[in-house]
Design a protein around this motif. Sequence first.
Motif, PDB file in Angstrom:
ATOM      1  N   LYS A  18      -5.685   8.762  16.907  1.00  0.00           N
ATOM      2  CA  LYS A  18      -7.097   9.021  17.190  1.00  0.00           C
ATOM      3  C   LYS A  18      -7.761   9.728  16.010  1.00  0.00           C
ATOM      4  CE  LYS A  18      -6.653   9.429  22.231  1.00  0.00           C
ATOM      5  NZ  LYS A  18      -6.693  10.382  23.366  1.00  0.00           N
ATOM      6  N   VAL A  19      -7.035  10.651  15.381  1.00  0.00           N
ATOM      7  CA  VAL A  19      -7.590  11.388  14.243  1.00  0.00           C
ATOM      8  C   VAL A  19      -7.787  10.448  13.053  1.00  0.00           C
ATOM      9  CG1 VAL A  19      -7.161  13.218  12.569  1.00  0.00           C
ATOM     10  CG2 VAL A  19      -6.614  13.590  14.976  1.00  0.00           C
ATOM     11  N   PHE A  20      -6.755   9.670  12.751  1.00  0.00           N
ATOM     12  CA  PHE A  20      -6.818   8.749  11.613  1.00  0.00           C
ATOM     13  C   PHE A  20      -7.009   7.337  12.155  1.00  0.00           C
ATOM     14  CE2 PHE A  20      -4.173  12.247   9.740  1.00  0.00           C
ATOM     15  CZ  PHE A  20      -5.131  12.687   8.843  1.00  0.00           C
ATOM     16  N   GLY A  21      -8.251   7.036  12.504  1.00  0.00           N
ATOM     17  CA  GLY A  21      -8.569   5.782  13.169  1.00  0.00           C
ATOM     18  C   GLY A  21      -8.376   4.536  12.328  1.00  0.00           C
ATOM     19  N   GLY A  22      -8.216   4.692  11.031  1.00  0.00           N
ATOM     20  CA  GLY A  22      -7.987   3.534  10.177  1.00  0.00           C
ATOM     21  C   GLY A  22      -6.540   3.091  10.156  1.00  0.00           C
ATOM     22  N   PHE A  23      -5.667   3.847  10.832  1.00  0.00           N
ATOM     23  CA  PHE A  23      -4.250   3.530  10.897  1.00  0.00           C
ATOM     24  C   PHE A  23      -3.900   2.984  12.281  1.00  0.00           C
ATOM     25  CE2 PHE A  23      -4.556   6.448   7.418  1.00  0.00           C
ATOM     26  CZ  PHE A  23      -3.496   6.176   6.563  1.00  0.00           C
ATOM     27  N   ASP A  24      -2.824   2.205  12.331  1.00  0.00           N
ATOM     28  CA  ASP A  24      -2.301   1.706  13.590  1.00  0.00           C
ATOM     29  C   ASP A  24      -0.948   2.341  13.871  1.00  0.00           C
ATOM     30  OD1 ASP A  24      -4.400  -0.164  14.135  1.00  0.00           O
ATOM     31  OD2 ASP A  24      -3.539  -1.503  12.619  1.00  0.00           O
ATOM     32  N   THR A  25      -0.624   2.449  15.156  1.00  0.00           N
ATOM     33  CA  THR A  25       0.716   2.898  15.523  1.00  0.00           C
ATOM     34  C   THR A  25       1.696   1.780  15.233  1.00  0.00           C
ATOM     35  OG1 THR A  25      -0.094   4.360  17.262  1.00  0.00           O
ATOM     36  CG2 THR A  25       2.199   3.650  17.409  1.00  0.00           C
ATOM     37  N   GLN A  40       0.261   2.088   3.542  1.00  0.00           N
ATOM     38  CA  GLN A  40       0.053   3.528   3.481  1.00  0.00           C
ATOM     39  C   GLN A  40       0.395   4.086   4.853  1.00  0.00           C
ATOM     40  OE1 GLN A  40      -4.016   4.828   3.147  1.00  0.00           O
ATOM     41  NE2 GLN A  40      -3.477   6.765   2.172  1.00  0.00           N
ATOM     42  N   GLY A  41       1.080   5.218   4.879  1.00  0.00           N
ATOM     43  CA  GLY A  41       1.525   5.731   6.161  1.00  0.00           C
ATOM     44  C   GLY A  41       1.305   7.214   6.354  1.00  0.00           C
ATOM     45  N   VAL A  42       1.270   7.596   7.619  1.00  0.00           N
ATOM     46  CA  VAL A  42       1.366   8.986   8.040  1.00  0.00           C
ATOM     47  C   VAL A  42       2.559   9.045   8.984  1.00  0.00           C
ATOM     48  CG1 VAL A  42       0.301  10.887   9.300  1.00  0.00           C
ATOM     49  CG2 VAL A  42      -1.101   9.437   7.817  1.00  0.00           C
ATOM     50  N   THR A  43       3.602   9.734   8.553  1.00  0.00           N
ATOM     51  CA  THR A  43       4.822   9.846   9.340  1.00  0.00           C
ATOM     52  C   THR A  43       4.947  11.267   9.876  1.00  0.00           C
ATOM     53  OG1 THR A  43       6.033   8.101   8.199  1.00  0.00           O
ATOM     54  CG2 THR A  43       7.347   9.839   9.198  1.00  0.00           C
ATOM     55  N   GLN A 209       8.691  -9.418   4.014  1.00  0.00           N
ATOM     56  CA  GLN A 209       8.806  -8.024   4.425  1.00  0.00           C
ATOM     57  C   GLN A 209       7.885  -7.710   5.604  1.00  0.00           C
ATOM     58  OE1 GLN A 209      10.857  -5.176   2.740  1.00  0.00           O
ATOM     59  NE2 GLN A 209      11.848  -7.172   2.888  1.00  0.00           N
ATOM     60  N   ILE A 210       6.728  -8.335   5.637  1.00  0.00           N
ATOM     61  CA  ILE A 210       5.833  -8.173   6.783  1.00  0.00           C
ATOM     62  C   ILE A 210       6.517  -8.658   8.056  1.00  0.00           C
ATOM     63  CG2 ILE A 210       3.701  -9.055   7.840  1.00  0.00           C
ATOM     64  CD1 ILE A 210       2.460  -8.974   5.009  1.00  0.00           C
ATOM     65  N   THR A 211       7.209  -9.778   7.938  1.00  0.00           N
ATOM     66  CA  THR A 211       7.949 -10.310   9.090  1.00  0.00           C
ATOM     67  C   THR A 211       9.106  -9.401   9.464  1.00  0.00           C
ATOM     68  OG1 THR A 211       7.363 -12.580   8.497  1.00  0.00           O
ATOM     69  CG2 THR A 211       9.255 -12.274   9.962  1.00  0.00           C
ATOM     70  N   LEU A 212       9.891  -8.994   8.473  1.00  0.00           N
ATOM     71  CA  LEU A 212      11.067  -8.163   8.731  1.00  0.00           C
ATOM     72  C   LEU A 212      10.708  -6.865   9.434  1.00  0.00           C
ATOM     73  CD1 LEU A 212      14.108  -7.489   8.280  1.00  0.00           C
ATOM     74  CD2 LEU A 212      13.432  -6.468   6.088  1.00  0.00           C
ATOM     75  N   HIS A 213       9.635  -6.219   8.963  1.00  0.00           N
ATOM     76  CA  HIS A 213       9.276  -4.895   9.494  1.00  0.00           C
ATOM     77  C   HIS A 213       8.243  -4.970  10.627  1.00  0.00           C
ATOM     78  CE1 HIS A 213      11.652  -2.976   6.452  1.00  0.00           C
ATOM     79  NE2 HIS A 213      10.966  -3.548   5.477  1.00  0.00           N
ATOM     80  N   LYS A 214       7.935  -6.206  11.059  1.00  0.00           N
ATOM     81  CA  LYS A 214       7.000  -6.399  12.175  1.00  0.00           C
ATOM     82  C   LYS A 214       5.657  -5.724  11.905  1.00  0.00           C
ATOM     83  CE  LYS A 214      10.634  -6.964  15.670  1.00  0.00           C
ATOM     84  NZ  LYS A 214      11.748  -7.103  14.689  1.00  0.00           N
ATOM     85  N   LEU A 215       5.077  -6.122  10.771  1.00  0.00           N
ATOM     86  CA  LEU A 215       3.823  -5.524  10.331  1.00  0.00           C
ATOM     87  C   LEU A 215       2.608  -6.421  10.566  1.00  0.00           C
ATOM     88  CD1 LEU A 215       5.032  -4.099   6.890  1.00  0.00           C
ATOM     89  CD2 LEU A 215       4.684  -2.805   9.006  1.00  0.00           C
ATOM     90  N   ALA A 216       2.811  -7.577  11.190  1.00  0.00           N
ATOM     91  CA  ALA A 216       1.714  -8.537  11.316  1.00  0.00           C
ATOM     92  C   ALA A 216       0.525  -7.969  12.072  1.00  0.00           C
ATOM     93  CB  ALA A 216       2.219  -9.798  12.008  1.00  0.00           C
ATOM     94  N   LYS A 217       0.779  -7.047  13.012  1.00  0.00           N
ATOM     95  CA  LYS A 217      -0.311  -6.465  13.796  1.00  0.00           C
ATOM     96  C   LYS A 217      -0.910  -5.210  13.161  1.00  0.00           C
ATOM     97  CE  LYS A 217       1.253  -8.332  18.224  1.00  0.00           C
ATOM     98  NZ  LYS A 217       1.654  -8.024  19.628  1.00  0.00           N
ATOM     99  N   ILE A 218      -0.340  -4.798  12.053  1.00  0.00           N
ATOM    100  CA  ILE A 218      -0.895  -3.638  11.323  1.00  0.00           C
ATOM    101  C   ILE A 218      -2.079  -4.133  10.498  1.00  0.00           C
ATOM    102  CG2 ILE A 218      -0.455  -1.870   9.606  1.00  0.00           C
ATOM    103  CD1 ILE A 218       1.019  -1.435  12.246  1.00  0.00           C
ATOM    104  N   ARG A 219      -3.212  -3.507  10.689  1.00  0.00           N
ATOM    105  CA  ARG A 219      -4.433  -3.975  10.021  1.00  0.00           C
ATOM    106  C   ARG A 219      -4.357  -3.934   8.508  1.00  0.00           C
ATOM    107  NH1 ARG A 219      -8.639  -0.147  12.892  1.00  0.00           N
ATOM    108  NH2 ARG A 219      -6.711   1.036  13.177  1.00  0.00           N
ATOM    109  N   GLN A 220      -4.967  -4.942   7.909  1.00  0.00           N
ATOM    110  CA  GLN A 220      -5.100  -5.007   6.449  1.00  0.00           C
ATOM    111  C   GLN A 220      -6.410  -4.332   6.060  1.00  0.00           C
ATOM    112  OE1 GLN A 220      -3.003  -6.886   4.014  1.00  0.00           O
ATOM    113  NE2 GLN A 220      -4.201  -5.635   2.615  1.00  0.00           N
TER     114      GLN A 220
END
Length: 221
Positions: A18-25, A40-43, A209-220
């Motif tokens: 919610k704080v960093f709305g430009g990121f996806d879970t 780019q990540g926030v871990t 790598q997008i396929t391997l790490h299941k990143l397809a739903k992470i916004r570009q």
Amino acid sequence: MSKADAATAGRVTADWTKVFGGFDTWRPLRLLRRVGPAVQGVTLDRSTSGDAYYPTAHIHALTRPFPVISLTLGQRLVSNSGMQEAIRFARHAEDHLDASRRLAEQARLSLDAPPSVGDIVKELHAFAVAQYELDNPPALNEVEDSVLISSASGDKLLAEQGIQLARELVGKWPKSRIPLNWTSEEEWITSLTEKAANPEGLCAIVESQITLHKLAKIRQS
């Protein structure tokens, strides 16, 4: 407090999203957004005891086959005294908004408006130079990432700047700090140049790598 359970981790992750709305879970305690051929990540890195987490800003290049999303350029939240600061899960509700604000202020790359590929490459270059100046281990991977990210994004000039930096640094790095699997300076530069000259191949790696790490739903971004 005992280690956070799945429900607690989910609530904490949702609050940070919610704080960093430009990121996806992406996963529990992991937020990501895609920036060209990188993420780019926030871990929210769990403490050893498991009762707290370290907010950490980072990036990861998708231009090389790698089994995990790395914490390249990782920056943990630090206190006013310069110490890494953990947020206890028991204090999350009270502390996470201030912690997120300070992490955004401390981060090399914007956690609000998405950085550009050029911004990421600039920080990789700065990190590599700083590692040398501080007499830390050579930043081989960061230099390589800067070149390959640039090439995969179609910026030949930026890729060449990275190769030039590689040439400058490789002549300065003490041989005693080079990894054991190192062959020669020239072979490394040649290999890096050849990879940079094949952006189509790099883009294929990115897609795999997008396929391997299941990143397809992470916004570009």
